[in-house]
Design a protein around this motif. Structure first.
Motif, mmCIF file in Angstrom:
data_model
loop_
_atom_site.group_PDB
_atom_site.id
_atom_site.type_symbol
_atom_site.label_atom_id
_atom_site.label_comp_id
_atom_site.label_asym_id
_atom_site.label_seq_id
_atom_site.Cartn_x
_atom_site.Cartn_y
_atom_site.Cartn_z
ATOM 1 N N LEU A 168 0.932 -1.267 -0.324
ATOM 2 C CA LEU A 168 -0.037 0.079 -0.021
ATOM 3 C C LEU A 168 0.894 1.642 -0.084
ATOM 4 N N ARG A 169 1.760 0.874 0.676
ATOM 5 C CA ARG A 169 2.577 2.664 0.463
ATOM 6 C C ARG A 169 3.043 2.401 -0.392
ATOM 7 N N GLY A 170 3.433 1.798 -1.216
ATOM 8 C CA GLY A 170 4.515 2.103 -2.886
ATOM 9 C C GLY A 170 5.344 1.040 -2.779
ATOM 10 N N HIS A 171 5.517 0.304 -1.792
ATOM 11 C CA HIS A 171 7.429 -0.202 -1.878
ATOM 12 C C HIS A 171 7.539 -1.673 -2.061
ATOM 13 N N LEU A 172 7.722 -1.651 -3.854
ATOM 14 C CA LEU A 172 7.298 -2.819 -3.819
ATOM 15 C C LEU A 172 8.187 -4.008 -4.112
ATOM 16 N N HIS A 173 9.451 -3.391 -4.196
ATOM 17 C CA HIS A 173 10.821 -4.636 -3.647
ATOM 18 C C HIS A 173 10.595 -4.951 -2.057
ATOM 19 N N ASP A 174 10.788 -4.424 -1.908
ATOM 20 C CA ASP A 174 10.260 -4.281 -0.598
ATOM 21 C C ASP A 174 9.132 -5.236 0.174
ATOM 22 N N ALA A 175 8.303 -5.030 -0.491
ATOM 23 C CA ALA A 175 7.240 -5.441 -0.174
ATOM 24 C C ALA A 175 6.860 -7.275 -1.266
ATOM 25 N N ASP A 176 7.673 -6.932 -1.750
ATOM 26 C CA ASP A 176 7.659 -8.408 -2.752
ATOM 27 C C ASP A 176 8.644 -9.722 -1.859
ATOM 28 N N ALA A 177 9.723 -8.792 -1.533
ATOM 29 C CA ALA A 177 10.980 -9.890 -0.788
ATOM 30 C C ALA A 177 10.369 -10.217 0.913
ATOM 31 N N THR A 178 8.875 -9.141 1.387
ATOM 32 C CA THR A 178 8.483 -9.591 2.605
ATOM 33 C C THR A 178 7.297 -10.705 2.291
ATOM 34 N N ALA A 179 6.827 -10.434 0.849
ATOM 35 C CA ALA A 179 5.743 -11.839 0.711
ATOM 36 C C ALA A 179 6.400 -13.088 0.288
ATOM 37 N N HIS A 180 7.445 -12.842 -0.456
ATOM 38 C CA HIS A 180 8.414 -14.041 -0.517
ATOM 39 C C HIS A 180 8.579 -15.202 0.311
ATOM 40 N N ALA A 181 9.310 -14.257 1.168
ATOM 41 C CA ALA A 181 9.529 -14.893 2.945
ATOM 42 C C ALA A 181 8.625 -15.366 3.654
ATOM 43 N N ALA A 182 7.338 -14.770 3.080
ATOM 44 C CA ALA A 182 6.239 -14.984 4.145
ATOM 45 C C ALA A 182 6.212 -16.684 3.524
ATOM 46 N N GLU A 183 5.915 -16.742 2.298
ATOM 47 C CA GLU A 183 5.511 -17.696 1.500
ATOM 48 C C GLU A 183 6.365 -18.948 1.479
ATOM 49 N N ARG A 184 7.765 -18.772 1.851
ATOM 50 C CA ARG A 184 8.651 -19.466 1.876
ATOM 51 C C ARG A 184 8.229 -19.947 3.714
#
Length: 891
Positions: A605-621
């Protein structure tokens, strides 16, 4: 020589070679009993010691030790226990507690896996490591969790971890994420060669009979000739392969003299293998050491160096299966009287035998069993503790004691992540428990299973019904349950359930001095009103800015923080969630995927797309590795939506949110509106879809549906205004600009508010919208600065489709120098990188330090540095700065 296993042996040899090169391998060998799994493990162990100087660690699952916490891990790590202290203090303490070499509180079920992985890394830094876990299906649950957790993380560490698990006539050994090596039966030619080598003296007709009956099972090929020599071959029932062997062992045990048979049964039930204990127990059954002789002579027992063992685990099973109930009870009682009880492990073993020897409820025994759940290695891991408390409950004569112990079992099962079992235990306990606070806790546990099975409405009603009776005795718990119920009700999408939660919250009776409970109750009411489109911001925001949150248990904080996003204060949300994620990451708690999911939402939502993707990847893994499919699926959906913002391809069918983002970026207004309607025009839209409502307003306006756009904007305005956030006011002004006959001051207000907000992506989109409006109204020279800035911001944020739109608008405004699309960075060949190196390199390119990368990937900073050192020459770079200048393909 191992017959017929050349291919399998080659796979294991390659794993050893990979370990010598610094690469990790995990593998599960599967097959029926007697198929040769143990022989392969012994062979690879010999190769590791002789050829490569590997450190070999081994453990054996024992059926009678399945309820002994961390028994398998203790066996595996005993030779290297003195190396544990090389680990950081927290991880060393976790392992010492698990192995019973230090006292400490029971930790989260994933902490031991993290610590084990760290220890294996430390050992492998000195020389490669081979871990062998035979009969893994009998390994205690706490050890299995830790071993599998570490095994899934073996990548670029010189460690091989091999599990051997039996198929059929044994408990399941699920090992998601670990490759399987299936061992088939031998073909006839190979079976004949094995039989000829092992029993060359067999008459031809007997050999043919053995070949037929063994059906390619190596153990059967070896054991059936022995049965023939003992004259027992014709006594076997109609079975083939391993069943023939199992029946053969049973027959051979049954034919022993009674006192020898009693000794074999004692050895089978003990599991510890201590000869002195066995002799003491045998005395209670009228047997003596000399009675071991017949069992040794027939190859049913091995006694060496004060230890007793079985040549094959099927003999242990046969000894137990051929004994009557009375014989088993007597043997358990003898063992209970014979174990010294001088150590926590001995105490647990003695209590287990005492419980098995107790055939009717007995409070004194139940009390000892309950006590054993809090001692021993790791103070009883959660899964083991659940089984122990359940056993104590079965032995409890009084219903109240039985209910209390079932409640403890339910809590332990929930902490172990086994929500179906936890719910079943909670249901049993509820009918026996009178304490309202305990009943409330049982309701919380019962709600977990339906929630994770996709029935949030059921979960919410369980929480609502369980909260009110507990208010007088446990006000904080009751109020928190209603906050949890309200959030769960919102997830259900049903207004009636949210209203039920609000009614229960408003009516919740609380003592006058219950300050924390009042704050939680008010926050629950505020959340319900926000969900229903009413004012409720102040009370919810007060919870997140006050002290109450930090007095909640960590898991309850995670649950409460899921709804911080409803306040609209995204800076506060990211701060609180990042803080909790750091705490959970340090403690390796199982709730980390949930927190990372929520942190992903905020960063998106804040638009920090790279950080968001890295965080989502960690969450999924982490969710996948910890067997939490619910959160893994949610993380994948978030990653798909982030990919849509970035213009990256998405595997499979993207969720509706991702498709809506793509349609908006392309300017496909009809498609975008259809998707936004699906998301927002429901009985009770979710909080994330509320953030998309502005896009729906603007899409309606641009399609000429001004009345519908005005109605949608009016419905959204109260919440946006109540948040008190500049970004919300700015988006309202932007939407209003699409509807106003004089939009200029509204565009100015939107830009002024968003330029100072924490939502740069929305600021850039507002610049794009403003520039487009200026161009369409005949002012291209005024439009170009806004469009140029928008293109630069969007490119920096990684929003490629929106960057292309901004550049297209810029060219349409007369800027012929605007590129048609973002210039592609120099392409990098990453095929030479290992998966772990690719992950480390990508995070380094995003600006994370070695320590930050290590925290995300559960690696040491030293290991991160090692991966970068190896990756730089493969990529043709020499520094982190150069990483930012090359194209790193996704994946």
């Amino acid at each position: 020589m191992i017959y017929g296993r050349e291919q399998e042996a080659q796979v294991l040899a390659e794993a050893l070679q990979a370990a010598r090169s610094g690469h990790g391998t995990a593998l599960v060998l599967r097959g029926e009993a007697g198929i040769g799994k143990s022989a392969l493990l012994a062979d690879v162990a010999d190769r590791a010691r002789e050829d490569g100087g590997l450190l070999v660690l081994s453990a054996l699952g024992v059926e009678t030790e399945r309820d002994l916490p961390f028994a398998g891990l203790h066996m595996l790590l005993a030779p290297v226990a003195d190396r544990i202290d090389v680990l950081p203090e927290r991880q060393a303490a976790v392992l010492h507690t698990a192995l019973g070499t230090a006292d400490g509180p029971v930790g989260d079920r994933f902490q031991t896996g993290i610590a084990l992985h760290a220890l294996l890394n430390a050992l492998a830094a000195e020389r490669p490591v081979l871990c062998l876990i035979d009969d893994a299906h009998w390994i205690d649950a706490s050890s299995a969790d830790a071993l599998l957790f570490a095994a899934r993380r073996l990548r670029d560490e010189g460690t091989v971890m091999l599990f051997a698990a039996r198929d059929g006539h044994a408990p399941a050994f699920p090992a998601p994420g670990i490759p399987q090596l299936l061992l088939p039966r031998l073909d006839r030619e190979t079976a004949a060669a094995l039989l000829a080598a092992h029993a060359p003296d067999l008459p031809r007709q007997v050999s043919e009979f053995v070949l037929r009956e063994a059906a390619g099972n190596p153990l059967a090929l070896k054991e059936l000739p022995t049965a023939h020599r003992e004259g027992a071959l014709e006594q076997f029932g109609p079975a083939i392969g391993p069943d023939r062997v199992r029946h053969g062992f049973a027959e051979r045990v049954a034919n022993l003299p009674p006192r020898s048979r009693a000794l074999v049964l004692l050895a089978a039930l003990d599991g510890g293998g201590d000869l002195h204990t066995l002799v003491r127990a045998a005395a209670h059954l009228g047997a003596d050491l000399i009675d071991l002789g017949p069992a040794e002579c027939r190859g049913l027992l091995l006694a060496t160096d004060g230890r007793v063992s079985f040549p094959h685990p099927l003999i242990r099973s046969a000894a137990v299966q051929t004994a009557s109930l009375a014989e088993r009870v007597a043997a358990h009682a003898a063992l209970a009287r014979s174990l010294p009880g001088t150590s926590p492990d001995d105490f647990v073993r003695r209590v287990l035998h005492l419980a098995a020897a107790t055939t009717e409820p007995d409070e004194s025994v139940a009390r000892k069993v309950e006590e054993s759940a809090g001692c021993g290695r790791g103070q009883a891991a959660y899964g083991t503790a659940a089984a122990t408390y359940e056993r104590a409950a079965r032995l409890s004569p009084a219903p109240a004691d039985r209910g209390r112990r079932l409640a403890l079992a339910a809590r332990s099962a929930a902490d172990a992540g086994d929500t179906p079992r936890a719910a079943a235990l909670a249901e049993q306990a509820a009918s026996l428990v009178a304490d309202p606070a305990v009943r409330a806790g049982l309701a919380q546990i019962s709600a977990l299973d339906p929630y994770f099975r996709g029935r949030p409405d059921t979960a919410a009603r369980l929480l609502i019904d369980g909260a009110t009776p507990a208010a007088a005795h446990a006000p904080v718990k009751a109020a928190f349950m209603l906050l949890d119920a309200t959030g769960t009700a919102w997830v259900s999408g049903r207004r009636t359930i949210v209203r039920a939660a609000l009614a229960a919250t408003d009516a919740l009776p609380l003592p006058p001095d219950a300050v924390d409970a009042r704050a939680l109750r008010d926050a629950a009411a505020g959340l319900a009103r926000i969900a229903l489109g009413q004012p409720g911001f102040a009370a919810l925001h007060a919870l997140y800015t006050g002290d109450v949150l930090h007095r909640l248990a960590p898991l309850e904080r995670a649950c409460a923080l899921e709804w911080v996003i409803a306040t609209g204060d995204l800076s506060l949300a990211e701060h609180l969630l990042s803080e909790l994620a750091d705490e959970y990451r340090a403690n390796a708690t199982g709730a980390l995927p949930e927190v990372l999911r929520d942190l992903t939402r905020v960063r998106l939502l804040r638009g920090h797309l790279h950080d968001a993707d890295a965080t989502a990847h960690a969450a999924e893994r982490i969710a996948e590795e910890t067997d939490q499919p619910f959160f893994a699926a949610e993380a994948r959906d978030l990653r798909a939506t982030i990919a849509a913002w970035q213009g990256r391809p998405v595997e499979g069918t993207p969720p509706a949110t991702a498709r809506a983002v793509l349609a908006l970026a392309r300017g496909d207004l009809d498609d975008a509106l259809a998707l936004l309607d699906v998301l927002t025009q429901t009985e009770l839209p979710g909080i994330m879809t509320r953030y998309l409502s502005i896009d729906r307003v603007e899409t309606l306006a641009r399609l000429g549906r001004a009345d519908d756009a005005r109605a949608a904007l009016d419905a959204l305005t109260p919440w946006a205004v109540e948040t008190g956030q500049d970004w919300a006011r700015g988006l309202l002004a932007r939407a209003e600009a699409h509807l106003s006959p004089d939009p200029a001051p509204l565009w100015d207000e939107a830009l002024a508010r968003l330029s100072s907000s924490d939502r740069p992506l929305e600021h850039a989109r507002t610049l794009l919208g403003h520039g487009s409006w200026l161009r369409r109204t005949g002012r291209p020279s005024a439009a170009r600065p806004a469009l140029r800035t928008a293109a630069e911001m969007l490119a920096a944020l990684g929003a490629a489709p929106w960057t292309d739109r901004a550049r297209a608008e810029l060219r349409a405004a007369g800027d012929s120098g605007a590129p048609a699309s973002a210039p592609a960075p120099a392409a990098a060949d990453t095929t030479a990188l290992s998966p772990q190196e690719r992950h480390v390199v990508r995070l380094a390119a995003e600006g994370l330090t070695n320590r930050q990368i290590g925290e995300r990937l559960f690696l040491s900073p030293r290991t991160v540095g090692y991966h970068l050192y190896n990756a730089y020459p493969k990529l043709g770079v020499s520094s982190r700065i150069e990483l930012t200048r090359i194209d790193l393909p996704d994946g």
